[in-house]
Design a protein around this motif. Structure first.
Motif, short mmCIF file in Angstrom:
data_model
loop_
_atom_site.label_atom_id
_atom_site.label_comp_id
_atom_site.label_asym_id
_atom_site.label_seq_id
_atom_site.Cartn_x
_atom_site.Cartn_y
_atom_site.Cartn_z
N ASN A 284 -2.46 1.16 -4.72
CA ASN A 284 -3.60 0.74 -3.92
C ASN A 284 -4.74 0.14 -4.72
O ASN A 284 -5.61 -0.54 -4.14
CB ASN A 284 -4.13 1.91 -3.10
N GLU B 101 -9.90 0.18 -3.47
CA GLU B 101 -9.47 -1.19 -3.15
C GLU B 101 -10.59 -1.94 -2.43
O GLU B 101 -10.81 -3.14 -2.67
CB GLU B 101 -8.21 -1.16 -2.30
N HIS C 120 -5.70 9.83 -0.71
CA HIS C 120 -5.50 8.55 -0.06
C HIS C 120 -6.81 7.78 0.07
O HIS C 120 -6.87 6.57 -0.21
CB HIS C 120 -4.88 8.76 1.32
N LEU D 132 -0.60 6.66 -5.58
CA LEU D 132 -1.62 6.11 -4.68
C LEU D 132 -2.57 5.17 -5.42
O LEU D 132 -2.90 4.09 -4.92
CB LEU D 132 -2.41 7.24 -4.03
N ASN E 158 -7.85 -8.19 1.06
CA ASN E 158 -7.35 -6.85 0.80
C ASN E 158 -7.20 -6.11 2.13
O ASN E 158 -8.13 -6.10 2.94
CB ASN E 158 -8.31 -6.07 -0.10
N GLY F 140 0.81 -1.20 0.00
CA GLY F 140 0.00 0.00 0.00
C GLY F 140 0.85 1.25 0.00
O GLY F 140 2.00 1.25 0.43
N GLY G 276 -8.07 6.09 -3.16
CA GLY G 276 -7.34 4.88 -3.48
C GLY G 276 -7.74 3.71 -2.60
O GLY G 276 -7.99 2.60 -3.09
N LYS G 277 -7.82 3.92 -1.28
CA LYS G 277 -8.15 2.82 -0.38
C LYS G 277 -9.60 2.39 -0.51
O LYS G 277 -9.92 1.20 -0.41
CB LYS G 277 -7.83 3.19 1.07
N TRP H 201 -8.96 -4.54 8.25
CA TRP H 201 -8.40 -3.22 8.55
C TRP H 201 -8.11 -3.15 10.05
O TRP H 201 -8.86 -3.72 10.84
CB TRP H 201 -9.38 -2.12 8.15
N SER I 131 -7.69 -3.18 3.43
CA SER I 131 -8.38 -1.95 3.05
C SER I 131 -9.55 -1.73 3.99
O SER I 131 -10.06 -2.67 4.61
CB SER I 131 -8.85 -2.02 1.60
#
Length: 286
Positions: A126, A176, A169, A122, A151, A104, A172-173, A198, A153
């Motif tokens: 990601n 995912e 950011h 990013l 993942n 990541g 991107g996350k 997470w 995420s």
């Protein structure tokens, strides 16, 4: 606390991206403790004076833990390199059962401060990276008797405060995490389990310590091993009955029977109340 033997990974092939340090390295070593064959994908081959951890160091740790290691230098932004690495894994170990998309990129700058090339990085790391890994691994995962994709995420939330604080950011996350949602449905009939995990609290990962400073992170964090134990518990479940979820590490372990005392073993912060929720989580989400 340990996972019962029938839910171990001794005959499995596990691919971990971003495996040279931090959470990725911890996940790889945890799988190795079961005797798994672990493919380690990462960019870092030579030591960095600012960031500890290399592929070779993780490979040594995997072997010391009882697993088989295949370190492969690979930038997940390069789809051609990813495809070659995945084929090397399948050739060396005879297949692929589990993929952990851990690699990541972290950049919390505001819209005004984030250069276009940094936004591009990013999204490449990601989103495009996990997509390339699963696209290449999919034929092998289809042949597994208990295939899992994880993942690293966050749960999806449309609360503006999470998106507005660090738009690049978050985009991107969250993308995912949308891969998790889509793949869980797309691959349900195989079945291939696809879930996101997470951290419930700040984790003392290498990236976080570089971004915030080691002392600041340790004062509010847990060890990376809480993530590795949670991921291990998840990928040893039945793929047909456990997919499409957005878990926290703490949530998985509590489902497995961990209590407050067990979770306390992961704490680096001086007190439980010093632990801070990770990005995208309120205290209630823990």
């Amino acid at each position: 606390m340990s996972i019962p033997a029938p839910r171990a990974l001794g005959d499995r092939v596990v691919v971990v991206t971003g495996a040279s340090r931090g959470i990725g390295a911890a996940i790889a070593v945890r799988a190795a403790e079961d005797g798994a064959a672990v493919a380690l994908l990462a960019k870092t081959e030579t030591p960095n004076p600012k960031i500890a951890g290399t592929l070779a160091e993780t490979a040594d740790a995997v072997q010391c833990a009882g697993g088989r290691a295949l370190p492969l230098a690979c930038d997940v932004r390069d789809a051609t390199a990813v495809a070659a690495a995945i084929e090397a894994v399948a050739e060396a170990f005879g297949g692929i059962d589990v993929v952990i998309n851990n690699a990541g990129a972290l950049d919390l700058r505001s819209t005004e401060s984030l250069p276009p090339k940094s936004l591009r990085r990013l999204l490449e790391v990601n989103v495009e990276g996990p997509f390339a890994v699963i696209q290449a691994a999919l034929p092998h995962l289809r042949r597994s008797s208990n295939a899992h994709v994880v993942n690293i995420s966050p749960p999806l939330s449309l609360e503006p405060r999470w998106v507005g604080t660090h738009v690049g950011h978050t985009v991107g996350k969250y993308a995912e995490s949308l891969l998790t949602l889509g793949w869980a449905d797309e691959f349900a009939g195989v079945p291939i389990a696809v879930n996101s995990v997470w951290p419930a609290t700040t984790i003392a990962s290498t990236g976080m310590m570089v971004a915030m400073g080691e002392a600041a992170v340790r004062a509010q964090a847990r060890k990376p091993q809480i993530m590795s134990d949670a991921v291990h518990a998840l990928i040893t479940r039945n793929a047909a009955t456990c997919t499409g979820n957005f878990y926290t590490d703490e949530e998985i372990l509590r489902e497995e029977g961990w209590d407050d005392d067990d979770l306390g073993e992961y704490r680096l912060a001086a007190r439980e109340e010093d632990l801070t929720p990770n990005f995208y989580l309120s205290s209630a989400a823990r």
